[in-house]
Scaffold this motif. Structure first.
Motif, mmCIF file in Angstrom:
data_model
loop_
_atom_site.group_PDB
_atom_site.id
_atom_site.type_symbol
_atom_site.label_atom_id
_atom_site.label_comp_id
_atom_site.label_asym_id
_atom_site.label_seq_id
_atom_site.Cartn_x
_atom_site.Cartn_y
_atom_site.Cartn_z
ATOM 1 N N ALA A 169 0.826 -1.203 0.000
ATOM 2 C CA ALA A 169 0.000 0.000 0.000
ATOM 3 C C ALA A 169 0.863 1.257 0.000
ATOM 4 C CB ALA A 169 -0.931 -0.002 1.210
ATOM 5 N N ALA A 170 1.935 1.249 0.782
ATOM 6 C CA ALA A 170 2.835 2.404 0.799
ATOM 7 C C ALA A 170 3.490 2.608 -0.565
ATOM 8 C CB ALA A 170 3.898 2.221 1.880
ATOM 9 N N LEU A 171 3.944 1.531 -1.169
ATOM 10 C CA LEU A 171 4.559 1.642 -2.497
ATOM 11 C C LEU A 171 3.543 2.043 -3.555
ATOM 12 C CD1 LEU A 171 6.986 -1.426 -2.558
ATOM 13 C CD2 LEU A 171 7.595 0.995 -2.554
ATOM 14 N N ALA A 172 2.321 1.530 -3.432
ATOM 15 C CA ALA A 172 1.288 1.902 -4.407
ATOM 16 C C ALA A 172 1.006 3.398 -4.359
ATOM 17 C CB ALA A 172 0.007 1.112 -4.138
ATOM 18 N N THR A 173 0.978 3.966 -3.159
ATOM 19 C CA THR A 173 0.754 5.402 -3.034
ATOM 20 C C THR A 173 1.877 6.190 -3.686
ATOM 21 O OG1 THR A 173 -0.355 4.971 -0.923
ATOM 22 C CG2 THR A 173 0.251 7.247 -1.407
ATOM 23 N N LEU A 174 3.113 5.801 -3.396
ATOM 24 C CA LEU A 174 4.253 6.505 -3.989
ATOM 25 C C LEU A 174 4.285 6.351 -5.503
ATOM 26 C CD1 LEU A 174 7.084 5.576 -1.445
ATOM 27 C CD2 LEU A 174 5.964 7.796 -1.714
ATOM 28 N N GLU A 175 4.026 5.146 -5.988
ATOM 29 C CA GLU A 175 4.098 4.905 -7.424
ATOM 30 C C GLU A 175 3.003 5.650 -8.181
ATOM 31 O OE1 GLU A 175 6.423 3.266 -9.158
ATOM 32 O OE2 GLU A 175 7.502 3.126 -7.268
ATOM 33 N N VAL A 176 1.815 5.703 -7.616
ATOM 34 C CA VAL A 176 0.738 6.454 -8.278
ATOM 35 C C VAL A 176 1.127 7.921 -8.420
ATOM 36 C CG1 VAL A 176 -1.603 7.323 -7.977
ATOM 37 C CG2 VAL A 176 -1.136 4.897 -7.679
ATOM 38 N N VAL A 177 1.680 8.494 -7.346
ATOM 39 C CA VAL A 177 2.074 9.902 -7.392
ATOM 40 C C VAL A 177 3.193 10.111 -8.402
ATOM 41 C CG1 VAL A 177 3.066 11.791 -6.040
ATOM 42 C CG2 VAL A 177 1.307 10.324 -5.041
#
Length: 295
Positions: free
Chosen positions: A215-223
């Protein structure tokens, strides 16, 4: 004889953090000031800004610039293009990175550390160095005209998705591998005793436990992928296929620039990343603090 109290109060100078608080407040103000000023400019009509200047505090204020930017800039179409690039890139990156991280963290073989180092070293290479070779390679990669209007990988979403996934794969693999190494080895050993295959160990044991990190990586990658400007501008030549970060240039006139409307368009582009962060905020913070309480 006077009894001695069991616990004597500890008296000493109270620790003050005024310097730290002042520093954090100053940094927060420096970070928020451009964003707040962009929002302020977006709420003012251009005529008012031309009359009183950008640094004035005169009104009136309204949402007219946002409506004009949405229609004139065709923001809905460009948002759809960004969605077609960002979502597959994030899904592919996390899927491949999680499988790679599982292989190098839960199994011991000769080249697992070397392979992890190679994945990580790829992040040290500036993307612009590979711009020309990748452009030429995609230019000479034929595709059916039913898939690509150019007959090659250029001017397609596939080229952007492939490059975005390749460049983000090393970072995500490194983070997930370190997280999976911290999980007890007894979990996969117990699953192996129960007859679980390698895929079942990964999908039913390790992957659910890695949800905070994902979830943390998904947030960073989306941004990161949503805000990327370089690769879509390099590989996509059809203006109707550009993502919103590059399509916002349509708000610039040939002889006149309406900076108030451009500020409104830039503010609109921030909304999706803000929504993603607020939706995944709890998981994002949990992913960032993983291992903080471990000695």
């Amino acid at each position: 004889m006077t009894p001695v109290p069991a616990t004597a109060p500890v008296r000493g100078p109270r620790r003050r953090h005024s310097g730290t608080h002042l520093f954090l407040a100053a940094m927060a103000l420096m970070w928020l000031a451009p964003l707040l000023w962009t929002l302020y400019a977006a709420l003012r009509p251009k005529a008012v800004t031309d009359k009183y200047g950008y640094w004035s505090l005169h009104g009136p204020f309204g949402l007219g610039n946002f409506a004009t930017a949405w229609t004139q800039g065709r923001m809905s179409a460009y948002f759809g293009n960004s969605l077609l690039i960002t979502v597959p890139s994030v899904v592919l990156t996390l899927a491949l990175a999680s499988m790679m991280a599982f292989g190098v963290s839960r199994f011991r073989w000769r080249f697992n550390i070397t392979l992890l180092v190679l994945f990580t070293a790829g992040n040290m290479l500036p993307p612009q160095v590979l711009a020309a070779p990748l452009f030429e390679m995609f230019k000479h990669t034929p595709l059916p005209y039913s898939v690509s209007s150019s007959g090659t990988l250029l001017d397609t979403y596939y080229a952007v998705i492939a490059v975005e996934t390749a460049f983000q794969l090393g970072f995500c693999t490194f983070v997930l591998a370190n997280y999976m190494k911290a999980l007890p080895a007894a979990l996969t050993e117990a699953a192996l005793v129960d007859g679980a295959s390698v895929w079942q160990q990964f999908s039913r044991v390790i992957l659910p436990l890695s949800r905070p990190a994902l979830a943390a990586l998904a947030t960073l990658e989306v941004v990161w992928l949503y805000n990327d400007y370089f690769w879509p501008l390099l590989f996509i030549h059809n203006g109707d296929r550009l993502p919103v970060t590059t399509g916002i240039t349509n708000l610039q006139g040939q002889f006149l620039l309406d900076y108030n409307m451009i500020a409104a368009g830039a503010t609109i582009t921030v909304i999706p990343t803000l929504v993603v962060y607020l939706a995944l905020q709890r998981h994002f913070v949990a992913g960032l603090t993983l291992g903080a309480d471990k000695g």
